[in-house]
Design a protein around this motif. Structure first.
Motif, PDB file in Angstrom:
ATOM      1  N   GLN A  74     -59.736 -16.952  27.520  1.00  0.00           N
ATOM      2  CA  GLN A  74     -58.784 -15.921  27.916  1.00  0.00           C
ATOM      3  C   GLN A  74     -59.409 -14.982  28.941  1.00  0.00           C
ATOM      4  OE1 GLN A  74     -57.483 -13.978  24.304  1.00  0.00           O
ATOM      5  NE2 GLN A  74     -55.999 -15.584  23.879  1.00  0.00           N
ATOM      6  N   GLU A  90     -49.684 -13.557  29.517  1.00  0.00           N
ATOM      7  CA  GLU A  90     -48.991 -13.655  28.225  1.00  0.00           C
ATOM      8  C   GLU A  90     -49.094 -12.309  27.526  1.00  0.00           C
ATOM      9  OE1 GLU A  90     -51.362 -16.498  26.124  1.00  0.00           O
ATOM     10  OE2 GLU A  90     -51.308 -17.913  27.781  1.00  0.00           O
ATOM     11  N   LYS A  91     -48.000 -11.889  26.911  1.00  0.00           N
ATOM     12  CA  LYS A  91     -48.004 -10.637  26.156  1.00  0.00           C
ATOM     13  C   LYS A  91     -48.412 -10.877  24.708  1.00  0.00           C
ATOM     14  CE  LYS A  91     -45.212  -6.842  24.545  1.00  0.00           C
ATOM     15  NZ  LYS A  91     -43.911  -6.365  24.210  1.00  0.00           N
ATOM     16  N   GLY A  92     -47.908 -11.931  24.125  1.00  0.00           N
ATOM     17  CA  GLY A  92     -48.166 -12.176  22.709  1.00  0.00           C
ATOM     18  C   GLY A  92     -47.606 -11.018  21.884  1.00  0.00           C
ATOM     19  N   ARG A  98     -52.759  -7.834  28.253  1.00  0.00           N
ATOM     20  CA  ARG A  98     -52.147  -9.114  28.628  1.00  0.00           C
ATOM     21  C   ARG A  98     -53.289 -10.088  28.899  1.00  0.00           C
ATOM     22  NH1 ARG A  98     -48.822  -6.224  27.001  1.00  0.00           N
ATOM     23  NH2 ARG A  98     -46.782  -5.736  27.836  1.00  0.00           N
TER      24      ARG A  98
END
Length: 127
Positions: A74, A90-92, A98
């Motif tokens: 990541q 991606e927020k998740g 992010r």
């Protein structure tokens, strides 16, 4: 949250799988080329890059958070909630951070432009 602590970047790097070592090296080089003069520190057992404040971090999935690991590597942005939408981000279930999860060396090579754009935007947010 973590059962151990790396005492140096070398110790962190040697812990990684071979593929994650290559991916981390590539991302680190991109960060240093795109945001010159960044400083680096290990925080939460992974490298964070900062000038005024944290700009981004690299979290390989082989470094667990507690007992939980994740696939890929990541590239995280602590102020990601302020960034424009990007196909990689991606927020998740996070409110501010992010991440762009990268699963292979080829994925870095194929998305160089998008990764550099994220880094440039994160750099601007640090001003």
């Amino acid at each position: 949250m973590q059962d151990y602590k790396f005492n140096s970047y070398v110790e962190f790097f040697e812990y990684l799988t071979e593929e994650h070592q290559v991916m981390v090296s590539m991302l680190k080089e991109l960060i240093q080329d795109t945001i010159p003069d960044t400083k680096e520190k290990l925080s939460w057992n992974v490298p964070f890059f900062y000038k005024r404040k944290n700009i981004c971090y690299i979290w390989p999935g082989s470094v667990p958070w507690g007992k939980k690991t994740h696939p890929g590597v990541q590239l995280g942005f602590p102020k990601g909630y302020l960034m424009r939408e990007n196909v990689l981000l991606e927020k998740g279930n996070r409110k501010q951070v992010r991440v762009a999860t990268i699963h292979s060396i080829e994925e870095i090579e194929n998305n160089l432009g998008a990764i550099v754009a994220l880094l440039k935007e994160a750099k601007q947010l640090d001003k």
